[in-house]
Motif scaffolding. Sequence first.
Motif, PDB file in Angstrom:
ATOM      1  N   THR A 425      -0.315 -46.199  17.483  1.00 14.00           N
ATOM      2  CA  THR A 425      -1.391 -45.269  17.858  1.00 14.00           C
ATOM      3  C   THR A 425      -1.997 -45.604  19.216  1.00 14.00           C
ATOM      4  OG1 THR A 425      -2.877 -46.579  16.441  1.00 14.00           O
ATOM      5  CG2 THR A 425      -1.977 -44.540  15.526  1.00 14.00           C
ATOM      6  N   ALA A 426      -2.009 -46.874  19.591  1.00 10.92           N
ATOM      7  CA  ALA A 426      -2.519 -47.228  20.923  1.00 10.92           C
ATOM      8  C   ALA A 426      -1.589 -46.670  21.997  1.00 10.92           C
ATOM      9  CB  ALA A 426      -2.661 -48.740  21.060  1.00 10.92           C
ATOM     10  N   MET A 427      -0.303 -46.884  21.832  1.00 10.35           N
ATOM     11  CA  MET A 427       0.657 -46.410  22.821  1.00 10.35           C
ATOM     12  C   MET A 427       0.731 -44.885  22.830  1.00 10.35           C
ATOM     13  SD  MET A 427       2.654 -47.067  25.237  1.00 10.35           S
ATOM     14  CE  MET A 427       2.478 -48.844  25.074  1.00 10.35           C
ATOM     15  N   ALA A 428       0.634 -44.273  21.671  1.00  6.10           N
ATOM     16  CA  ALA A 428       0.657 -42.814  21.610  1.00  6.10           C
ATOM     17  C   ALA A 428      -0.522 -42.220  22.356  1.00  6.10           C
ATOM     18  CB  ALA A 428       0.644 -42.360  20.147  1.00  6.10           C
ATOM     19  N   ALA A 429      -1.697 -42.797  22.148  1.00  8.99           N
ATOM     20  CA  ALA A 429      -2.880 -42.313  22.850  1.00  8.99           C
ATOM     21  C   ALA A 429      -2.737 -42.482  24.352  1.00  8.99           C
ATOM     22  CB  ALA A 429      -4.117 -43.051  22.343  1.00  8.99           C
ATOM     23  N   LEU A 471      -5.046 -41.219  12.667  1.00  7.62           N
ATOM     24  CA  LEU A 471      -4.680 -40.981  14.060  1.00  7.62           C
ATOM     25  C   LEU A 471      -3.188 -40.707  14.197  1.00  7.62           C
ATOM     26  CD1 LEU A 471      -6.812 -43.787  15.742  1.00  7.62           C
ATOM     27  CD2 LEU A 471      -7.105 -41.326  16.115  1.00  7.62           C
ATOM     28  N   ALA A 472      -2.395 -41.350  13.361  1.00  8.03           N
ATOM     29  CA  ALA A 472      -0.949 -41.140  13.410  1.00  8.03           C
ATOM     30  C   ALA A 472      -0.614 -39.672  13.220  1.00  8.03           C
ATOM     31  CB  ALA A 472      -0.254 -41.991  12.355  1.00  8.03           C
ATOM     32  N   GLY A 473      -1.294 -39.014  12.284  1.00  8.55           N
ATOM     33  CA  GLY A 473      -1.042 -37.600  12.037  1.00  8.55           C
ATOM     34  C   GLY A 473      -1.407 -36.732  13.236  1.00  8.55           C
ATOM     35  N   VAL A 474      -2.524 -37.067  13.890  1.00  7.87           N
ATOM     36  CA  VAL A 474      -2.959 -36.305  15.065  1.00  7.87           C
ATOM     37  C   VAL A 474      -1.981 -36.486  16.221  1.00  7.87           C
ATOM     38  CG1 VAL A 474      -4.785 -36.069  16.792  1.00  7.87           C
ATOM     39  CG2 VAL A 474      -5.391 -36.450  14.393  1.00  7.87           C
ATOM     40  N   ASP A 478       1.048 -34.084  18.600  1.00  7.68           N
ATOM     41  CA  ASP A 478       0.837 -33.917  20.041  1.00  7.68           C
ATOM     42  C   ASP A 478       2.001 -34.478  20.845  1.00  7.68           C
ATOM     43  OD1 ASP A 478      -1.545 -32.720  19.502  1.00  7.68           O
ATOM     44  OD2 ASP A 478      -2.777 -34.489  19.922  1.00  7.68           O
ATOM     45  N   LEU A 479       2.535 -35.624  20.416  1.00  5.11           N
ATOM     46  CA  LEU A 479       3.682 -36.203  21.116  1.00  5.11           C
ATOM     47  C   LEU A 479       4.892 -35.286  21.042  1.00  5.11           C
ATOM     48  CD1 LEU A 479       3.436 -39.942  20.022  1.00  5.11           C
ATOM     49  CD2 LEU A 479       3.172 -39.074  22.349  1.00  5.11           C
ATOM     50  N   ALA A 480       5.120 -34.714  19.875  1.00  8.58           N
ATOM     51  CA  ALA A 480       6.271 -33.820  19.709  1.00  8.58           C
ATOM     52  C   ALA A 480       6.123 -32.575  20.582  1.00  8.58           C
ATOM     53  CB  ALA A 480       6.419 -33.435  18.242  1.00  8.58           C
ATOM     54  N   SER A 481       4.915 -32.035  20.653  1.00 11.11           N
ATOM     55  CA  SER A 481       4.709 -30.805  21.419  1.00 11.11           C
ATOM     56  C   SER A 481       4.846 -31.026  22.917  1.00 11.11           C
ATOM     57  CB  SER A 481       3.324 -30.214  21.107  1.00 11.11           C
ATOM     58  OG  SER A 481       2.295 -31.055  21.604  1.00 11.11           O
ATOM     59  N   THR A 482       4.589 -32.247  23.373  1.00 14.18           N
ATOM     60  CA  THR A 482       4.702 -32.550  24.805  1.00 14.18           C
ATOM     61  C   THR A 482       6.055 -33.141  25.168  1.00 14.18           C
ATOM     62  OG1 THR A 482       3.761 -34.764  24.489  1.00 14.18           O
ATOM     63  CG2 THR A 482       2.224 -32.977  25.017  1.00 14.18           C
ATOM     64  N   GLY A 483       6.884 -33.444  24.179  1.00  9.91           N
ATOM     65  CA  GLY A 483       8.176 -34.037  24.441  1.00  9.91           C
ATOM     66  C   GLY A 483       8.131 -35.525  24.716  1.00  9.91           C
ATOM     67  N   MET A 484       6.956 -36.141  24.551  1.00  9.54           N
ATOM     68  CA  MET A 484       6.850 -37.568  24.837  1.00  9.54           C
ATOM     69  C   MET A 484       7.114 -38.444  23.624  1.00  9.54           C
ATOM     70  SD  MET A 484       3.884 -38.049  27.726  1.00  9.54           S
ATOM     71  CE  MET A 484       2.605 -37.103  26.898  1.00  9.54           C
ATOM     72  N   ASP A 485       7.495 -37.826  22.498  1.00 11.72           N
ATOM     73  CA  ASP A 485       7.871 -38.628  21.336  1.00 11.72           C
ATOM     74  C   ASP A 485       9.105 -39.476  21.647  1.00 11.72           C
ATOM     75  OD1 ASP A 485       9.249 -36.239  21.585  1.00 11.72           O
ATOM     76  OD2 ASP A 485       9.569 -35.994  19.432  1.00 11.72           O
ATOM     77  N   THR A 486      10.006 -38.958  22.499  1.00 19.63           N
ATOM     78  CA  THR A 486      11.187 -39.736  22.854  1.00 19.63           C
ATOM     79  C   THR A 486      10.831 -40.924  23.756  1.00 19.63           C
ATOM     80  OG1 THR A 486      11.619 -38.253  24.720  1.00 19.63           O
ATOM     81  CG2 THR A 486      12.721 -37.758  22.633  1.00 19.63           C
ATOM     82  N   VAL A 487       9.823 -40.756  24.635  1.00 20.07           N
ATOM     83  CA  VAL A 487       9.383 -41.872  25.480  1.00 20.07           C
ATOM     84  C   VAL A 487       8.831 -42.990  24.605  1.00 20.07           C
ATOM     85  CG1 VAL A 487       7.865 -42.575  27.368  1.00 20.07           C
ATOM     86  CG2 VAL A 487       8.875 -40.281  27.372  1.00 20.07           C
ATOM     87  N   LEU A 488       8.068 -42.615  23.582  1.00 24.00           N
ATOM     88  CA  LEU A 488       7.522 -43.614  22.669  1.00 24.00           C
ATOM     89  C   LEU A 488       8.633 -44.299  21.885  1.00 24.00           C
ATOM     90  CD1 LEU A 488       5.046 -44.943  21.282  1.00 24.00           C
ATOM     91  CD2 LEU A 488       5.147 -43.093  19.604  1.00 24.00           C
ATOM     92  N   THR A 777       1.366 -33.970  36.004  1.00 27.05           N
ATOM     93  CA  THR A 777       2.653 -34.230  36.663  1.00 27.05           C
ATOM     94  C   THR A 777       3.581 -34.867  35.639  1.00 27.05           C
ATOM     95  OG1 THR A 777       1.939 -36.434  37.381  1.00 27.05           O
ATOM     96  CG2 THR A 777       1.546 -34.592  38.901  1.00 27.05           C
ATOM     97  N   ARG A 778       4.885 -34.953  35.999  1.00 28.20           N
ATOM     98  CA  ARG A 778       5.872 -35.514  35.076  1.00 28.20           C
ATOM     99  C   ARG A 778       6.780 -36.495  35.809  1.00 28.20           C
ATOM    100  NH1 ARG A 778       7.305 -32.540  30.422  1.00 28.20           N
ATOM    101  NH2 ARG A 778       9.476 -33.100  30.727  1.00 28.20           N
ATOM    102  N   THR A 779       7.233 -37.511  35.075  1.00 23.84           N
ATOM    103  CA  THR A 779       8.219 -38.445  35.612  1.00 23.84           C
ATOM    104  C   THR A 779       9.612 -37.989  35.190  1.00 23.84           C
ATOM    105  OG1 THR A 779       8.269 -39.887  33.661  1.00 23.84           O
ATOM    106  CG2 THR A 779       6.542 -40.304  35.307  1.00 23.84           C
ATOM    107  N   VAL A 780      10.632 -38.750  35.600  1.00 20.48           N
ATOM    108  CA  VAL A 780      12.001 -38.374  35.247  1.00 20.48           C
ATOM    109  C   VAL A 780      12.234 -38.407  33.740  1.00 20.48           C
ATOM    110  CG1 VAL A 780      13.006 -39.054  37.448  1.00 20.48           C
ATOM    111  CG2 VAL A 780      12.756 -40.775  35.634  1.00 20.48           C
ATOM    112  N   LEU A 781      11.430 -39.192  33.018  1.00 23.10           N
ATOM    113  CA  LEU A 781      11.569 -39.247  31.560  1.00 23.10           C
ATOM    114  C   LEU A 781      10.628 -38.284  30.843  1.00 23.10           C
ATOM    115  CD1 LEU A 781      12.034 -43.043  30.712  1.00 23.10           C
ATOM    116  CD2 LEU A 781      13.766 -41.295  31.184  1.00 23.10           C
ATOM    117  N   GLY A 782       9.788 -37.585  31.587  1.00 24.11           N
ATOM    118  CA  GLY A 782       8.860 -36.653  30.967  1.00 24.11           C
ATOM    119  C   GLY A 782       7.483 -37.236  30.688  1.00 24.11           C
ATOM    120  N   ARG A 783       7.216 -38.451  31.174  1.00 25.98           N
ATOM    121  CA  ARG A 783       5.891 -39.054  31.027  1.00 25.98           C
ATOM    122  C   ARG A 783       4.897 -38.230  31.852  1.00 25.98           C
ATOM    123  NH1 ARG A 783       4.654 -44.414  29.952  1.00 25.98           N
ATOM    124  NH2 ARG A 783       6.844 -44.950  30.340  1.00 25.98           N
ATOM    125  N   ARG A 784       3.768 -37.864  31.239  1.00 27.42           N
ATOM    126  CA  ARG A 784       2.799 -37.008  31.921  1.00 27.42           C
ATOM    127  C   ARG A 784       1.609 -37.792  32.472  1.00 27.42           C
ATOM    128  NH1 ARG A 784       2.129 -31.410  28.371  1.00 27.42           N
ATOM    129  NH2 ARG A 784       4.359 -30.909  28.215  1.00 27.42           N
TER     130      ARG A 784
END
Length: 891
Positions: A425-429, A471-474, A478-488, A777-784
Amino acid sequence: MTDRPRLLLLDGHSLAYRAYYALPVENFTTTSGQSTNVVYGFANMLANALRDERPTHAAVAFDVSRSTFRTEAFPEYKATRSRSPEGFGGQLRILDELLAAMSVPVLRAPGYEADDVIASLTARAGAEGLDVLIITGDRDVLQLVGDDVTVLYFYRTASEMIRYTPETVREKYGLSPAQYPDFAALRGDPSDNLPGIPGIGEKTAAKWVREFGSLDALLDRAGEVKGKAGERLRAALDTVRLNRRLTELVRDLDLPVEIGDLRRRPYDVAAFTSLLDELEFRNPSLRQRLFAADPGGGRPPATAPAAARSGRAAERERIEGRELDAGELAGWLRTRATGLTGLAAEYTWARGEGGVTRIALATGDGHAASFEPPALTAADERAFAEWLADPGRPKALHDVKSLLRVLGEHGIGEHGPIAGIAIDTAMAAYLLLPGLAAYGIADLAGRHLGRRPPEGGPAGLMLSARAVLDLAGVFAADLASTGMDTVLRDVELPLSDLLARAERAGVHVDAGLLEELEGRFARGMERAADEAAEIAGRRFNPGSTKQLQEVLFGELGLPKTKKIKSGYSTDLDALTWLAAQTDNGLPQVLLRHRDQARLRTTVTGLIRGIGADGRIHTTFQQTVAATGRLTSTDPNLQVIPIRTEEGRSIRRAFRPGPGHESLMTADYGQLELRVMAHLSQDPTLLAAFDSGEDLHTTMAAQVFRVSQDAVTPEMRRKIKAMSYGLAYGLSAFGLAQQLGIPVAEARPLMDAYFERLGGVRDYLDHVVAEARVTGYTRTVLGRRRYLPHLASDDRRRRETAERMALNAPVQGSAADIVKIAMLRVDGALTAAGLRSRLLLQLHDEIVLEIAPGERDAVEEIVRTGMTTAYPLSVGLEVAVGTGPDWAAAAH
C-alpha cells in the motif's frame, strides 16, 4: 487548570505574522513554488496550544481589512504599517483550508479588527461560564484579562510567550487589566501609529493612572498635574481622548455564532491529510501533534464523503481483535488468514539494523490479531514463515522492503521469501501520487479512507492492519485503471526484495581510514579559518551567517548578494558569485572552508553509520523522489563526491568484506541524454549517438557551426551543460548561472541549440502541452507524475510545474531503466548460483561485491543485464570497473 470548559481564541493575523518572520520563506517552499512558512509556523503554534491547553472550544479571528471604525475616526491609524510581505496573503487562504479541515471556526467582522471579535467572544464565554485563553501579539488584549481570562502574549519570538493573569499585569505595569487601556491611551502605540504625549513615558503614564484611579479622573483633574509634565498633558487632551476611544475593544459584536458552535469537533481527516501532503509537511513531530489534537481520534466526521463513512471504512469499528499468546499464532493463521489479509508491523532501528517489535494481521471478516515475534514458539515461527511464503495466501502489506529487511533478524523467512503479495500500500500510494509528504499507514488512511488509526499499542496496530486491507481495495482499482499495476508487480515489488537484501548485507568499510579522513578535513577547516582571519584582519566563525555578513558586506564592503531576511545571502551560490566578482580572496577561502566542512560532515555520518559487523547499512528509499529515482539515507551515500580527489579518498574506505575479493562498479554512459534521444526522436541527436564520436563535441560542432576539430573545451562545456540541463527543465537563467555568463548570452545560446535540435524542442513543447490536458507525464514504463499546478493562476507555481513536466519523463524513464537493470543483474546472479551480490545503487551506478573467481562471469552478467534493460532507439552503453575499493573500481 480548572475543570470548567475552556475557550481558546487565537489572533490569526498576529500568529501568521509571527510565523512569517520566524521561519525563512526560502526554507519553506513546496516543489510547486508555494510558500508555506506562514502555514507551517501557524500550524506548529496551534498544535502546541491544543496539546498544552486542552481547550474544549476554539476559534480563530482574522482582520478583514485595514478599513475599520478606527480608521474612520483617525485615518492615520496603523497607516505606518507596511504592506503584507510577498507570499503572505496567499497563505492566509491556505490557513482557512487548514482550520476548516481541523473543524476550527474562523471569524471575521467587516469594519472591526480581530481583537474586537476576540473581545466579544470573551464576553459571551464569560457569561456562559467558560474560562478563556487568548493567544496574541497585541498588547491591547491585556484589557480583557480577568480571573477567568488569560492572555498568552508573544514576547520576542514565535516561541517566547508571557502568560498574563491579573497578577502578572499588576506585576508588569502596576495596574489592573481594566486600567490598561487608560495607560495605553497616555502612552500611545507606535505600532498602531497612535501618538503619545511628547516627553511622557510608560512610567509616568502608569503613575498617573494609579494616582488618579482612571483616565477620566486624570483628565477631569488635569490642572492638578504640576510642572512641564502637566503642561504636556493638558496640551494633548484631545489626542489622549481619541487614543482611549480607539484602544477600547468592542465587546458586543453581533457575531454569526454561539459559544456552543465553537466546541471542538472531529477533523475532516481526509481533507486534513490531503492538505498536509499538498503542503509537503514531512515533519513527523508536527503531523503527530496535529493529529493527536483531533477530538474525533481519527473517526470520519459527519461531513466526510459517503465513501469514507461506509463499507470497509466503517468496518474498522467492528474489528474483533486479540493479542495472541505463545503457541496461538499457528492456529489463528490456519483458521483465519485464508483470504486477503492485511499486515502492519512496528519496527525498531539502530545503526542501520532493525527488528520487528510487533506484528498485526487483519482479515476481511473483521478479525484481527497481534503478536510479538520474539515471543513466538518454534512452531508459530515456522507456521508464520510458511504463511508468508505461501503464494496461495494473498497478503496486503505496507512497506514491503522494511518488513523483508527486519524479519530475518528473528530468523523468520528462512523457509522462503514473502509470496502472494497482492499489494504494497505504501508503494501503490507512491505510484498513484508521487511526491506526497508522507506514506505512513495513518497518513494514507486519513487521505483515502477518511480516518486515522491510532498509532502504537496492540489495538492501534490491529486497526492499522485493517486500514492496510481497506487501502488495498482502493489502490488496486486505481492502479489497474492507470496501467501502473504492472509497474508495481514487475518492478517495484521485486526491487523491494532486492533492496532489502542489499540493505541487510551492507557494505564493508575501513573505519580507521574514515577516522583519518575526518581529522584531515577538520584540519582543512582550521587552515581555511586561519587564512580567512588573516584576510579579514580578525578571527570570525566562517560557519556563522551573521558574522559572514558583518565581515563581507560591512567591514570589507564587498558587492551585495541576494537580499534575504537577515541581510544578504552567504550561501554557496552567493559565495561563488562573490568569488567571481571581486579580487578579494576571502570568498574563495570561505568556499574551501565550506567544502571541507561538508566533507567532514559526510565522513562523520559514515562513521556513525558503521554497524557492529563493520559494515554500513544504508536505507534505500523507494517513495521519496517523485521521479522514481531511489534515494539513500541513514547514511546518505549519494552525497559522496566522485569528481574530486577528496571525494575519491572517501570512496577508498569502501572495500570488499570477508569472503569477497573486490568491488565492481557499473555505470550507464549518458543515460538521460539517450532517453531524450529516444523520446524526442531528434535526428541530429540520434545521429550524434550513432556516430560513436564524443557526443558533446559533435553537438558543439552542430550548434556553433564549426568543424569538430575547431570545437574548443569551452564550447564543449557549454553544450554539455545545456544537454544535461534539458533533462532538468533548464531555463536561460539557470544556464547562465551554471556557465557563469549573462542571461543575455545564455538565451541566444539556447536558441542556437534548439535551432539545430528541432526535434528536442518540439518534444519538450509537446510534453508540457499534453500534460496540461491529461494532468500528468509518463515514463517509458507508464509511471505517472501528476502536475495539477500546470493550470495554476499563480505564475511561479505554474512555471515550476512546467519545469517538472519537462524533466519527469526523462529522469523517470532513466530511473525505470536502472531499476530493470538491477533486477536483471540480480536475477542472473541468482540463476548462475554465484555468491557475488549487488550492494549499492547510486544515481546511474551499481556497486557489487565480487566473490573469488567470479569476476569475469559477473562482468558478463552486468554488461548483458544493463545494456538490454530497455530497447531504446540508441544503444545503452555501460562502463565496468573492478578494484580493491570503490574508488579503484572506477572506470
